[in-house]
Write a protein that holds these residues in place. Structure first.
Motif, PDB file in Angstrom:
ATOM      1  N   SER A  93       9.250   2.076  -6.528  1.00 40.67           N
ATOM      2  CA  SER A  93       8.558   3.368  -6.626  1.00 40.67           C
ATOM      3  C   SER A  93       8.773   4.017  -7.988  1.00 40.67           C
ATOM      4  O   SER A  93       7.854   4.642  -8.542  1.00 40.67           O
ATOM      5  N   GLY A 101       5.049  -0.617  -1.230  1.00 38.10           N
ATOM      6  CA  GLY A 101       5.400   0.349  -2.250  1.00 38.10           C
ATOM      7  C   GLY A 101       4.610   0.241  -3.523  1.00 38.10           C
ATOM      8  O   GLY A 101       4.546   1.196  -4.310  1.00 38.10           O
ATOM      9  N   ILE A 161       4.338   7.784   0.576  1.00 36.71           N
ATOM     10  CA  ILE A 161       3.480   7.395  -0.545  1.00 36.71           C
ATOM     11  C   ILE A 161       2.104   8.033  -0.410  1.00 36.71           C
ATOM     12  O   ILE A 161       1.548   8.567  -1.382  1.00 36.71           O
ATOM     13  N   PRO A 192      11.734   8.445  -6.224  1.00 38.98           N
ATOM     14  CA  PRO A 192      11.250   9.071  -4.970  1.00 38.98           C
ATOM     15  C   PRO A 192      12.366   9.724  -4.170  1.00 38.98           C
ATOM     16  O   PRO A 192      12.895   9.132  -3.223  1.00 38.98           O
TER      17      PRO A 192
END
Length: 487
Positions: A355, A405, A163, A53
């Protein structure tokens, strides 16, 4: 066994290992992404790293770097002093001042346990001195920190919003922020009256202007007490990040001189005196005004500019935060050196690792598989309630950051399937359910309150925290589900 189930079991095993052993879950997740991606899914390195990410990484680095600047140059101390004097001797206002300060700290970029570590010694020192229920005071600090935790420029807010945006779901950043603040404020209000708030309101003011209170403010060189044991103290990234926060409290003379010339000798003396305290949380009484510096004023202006530029002009929060941090660094380069080391690297490692693993699961089709499977089992509303319960129960013992997450991406297919569940309301409910439970002594926040409580029977206080944590874990999910998903 299918590849989908293997990846799910691997994720569950990561939570177990990170809870039992003092290992950052992000490190485990990176290894898991490599092993599952390579051996199970047959993916190459580039495909695995595609899930890293980048935007979220930049956001977390920028926010925590800017907050570290604010703490190092004395802006946080200055804001605390202003709030202290605003009390004006009114004892009943003290818990609410502590709630507000903790909320402001997390809202501008502090990880929740760092805010609690800064405020808890002050708040619980007050509780012991003025007969305020220590359980109420400690919980007010925690709920304040959690309440401000989902502002658009905060750690939790940055994680959640990135997200959701990546998933293409509708998002209302301010809705999640105000829901979190409102729920925690409501809980704090109940706690205030249950644990003696009316009695405090009937007390006469202790003095005028706040000076009569003798407010205990941790001075330069004052160590922050932390619990020596507890599942999350050593294995949760937020707990690991406290190491740098404690270093901030033990500012070196050079660091202090960078923003307040001439204070180095006093800081060194304070550090020496603190070192003789055998690890206890010591406090010094605020007896005189400390003039505000140019760097502190610039920091406050910078934080305000960050909010305006990201909310009104929709500029990238990571780039804006780092830019403001650079401008502050040019004013005080010595502060910048410490701030780089105080970026919440364990927290960042945790969330980018998780992630990346979730990205592998997405490429494997596991996320869609889970969403479709769960949605077919029962009604959408029941699924939403179950997810809130899972988030609360896991967060009570593991990292709330990791839960946000991992669980939010797992819920994306369910929210995209046209089930009738409002994504904005569900995300807000999930966010609150997964973080409000960080009050038990098994969480970093709860352990910090336990460590800093004064004049209490620790066994009794421990049981009280455990009972309260259990009640919140069981009650919070259905309440937020009813308020923000059903209604």
């Amino acid at each position: 066994m299918s590849s989908h189930m293997l990846s799910i079991y691997a994720l569950a095993l990561m939570f177990v290992i990170a809870t039992i052993l003092p290992i950052n879950m992000g490190v485990i997740a990176f290894v898991g992404a490599f092993l599952v991606g390579t051996l199970v899914a047959g993916m190459g390195t580039k495909a695995i790293m595609a899930g890293f990410p980048t935007e979220l990484f930049l956001t977390l680095v920028g926010i925590t770097f800017l907050f570290a600047q604010a703490q190092n140059n004395g802006t946080i101390d200055w804001l605390v002093r202003l709030a202290v004097r605003a009390v004006g001797g009114r004892i009943a206002a003290i818990p609410w001042v502590m709630f507000a300060i903790a909320a402001v700290l997390t809202a501008v970029g502090a990880v929740s346990p760092a805010a609690v570590a800064i405020i808890a010694p002050i708040a619980l020192g007050f509780a012991a001195k003025y007969g305020i229920n220590p359980l109420m005071m400690g919980l007010m600090v925690i709920h304040g920190a959690q309440g401000g935790g989902f502002s658009p420029i905060s750690i939790y807010g940055g994680i959640t919003n990135k997200i959701v945006q990546k998933a293409g779901l509708p998002i209302s950043e301010l809705t999640t922020a105000f829901v979190s603040l409102g729920v925690n404020f409501g809980v704090a209000l109940i706690l205030f009256f249950v644990f003696g708030g009316l009695r405090l309101m009937r007390q006469a003011p202790a003095g005028k202007g706040g000076a009569g209170l003798g407010m205990p403010i941790p001075g330069y060189g004052t160590p922050v007490a932390v619990a020596a044991q507890g599942p999350q103290i050593f294995d949760e990234a937020e707990g690991e990040a406290l190491t740098e926060e404690r270093l901030t409290r033990n500012r070196s003379p050079e660091s202090v001189n960078a923003v307040n010339p001439g204070a180095g000798a006093g800081a060194a003396a304070g550090a020496g005196a603190a070192a003789s305290g055998a690890g206890a949380a010591t406090t010094s009484v605020l007896t005189e005004d400390v003039p505000v510096t140019v760097q502190q004023l610039a920091t406050v202006v910078g934080l305000a500019a960050l909010a305006v530029l990201t909310l009104a002009y929709e500029l990238d929060i990571g780039f804006v935060a780092i830019t403001i941090g650079l401008l502050l660094s040019m004013m005080a380069p010595q502060v910048q050196k410490r701030a780089i080391g105080q970026v919440s690297w364990p927290e960042i490692m945790l969330i980018v690792g998780v992630s990346t693993y979730v990205g592998v699961m997405q490429k494997m089709g596991t996320i869609t598989f889970v969403g479709d499977s769960v949605a077919s089992l029962t009604s959408p509303l029941v699924v939403a309630l179950l997810l809130c319960f899972v988030g609360a129960i896991v967060s009570a013992f593991a990292s709330s950051t990791a839960v946000l997450g991992s669980l939010i991406p797992l819920a994306v297919p369910f929210l995209q399937a046209g089930t009738g569940v409002d994504p904005i309301g569900f995300i807000a409910a999930m966010a609150v359910a997964s973080t409000i439970v960080d009050v038990s002594p098994f969480s970093t926040n709860g352990a910090l309150v336990l460590a800093n409580a004064q004049g209490i029977d620790r066994d009794v206080f421990l049981r009280q925290l455990m009972i309260y944590g259990g009640i919140v874990t069981l009650v919070a999910p259905p309440v937020v589900w009813l308020l923000f998903v059903v209604l």
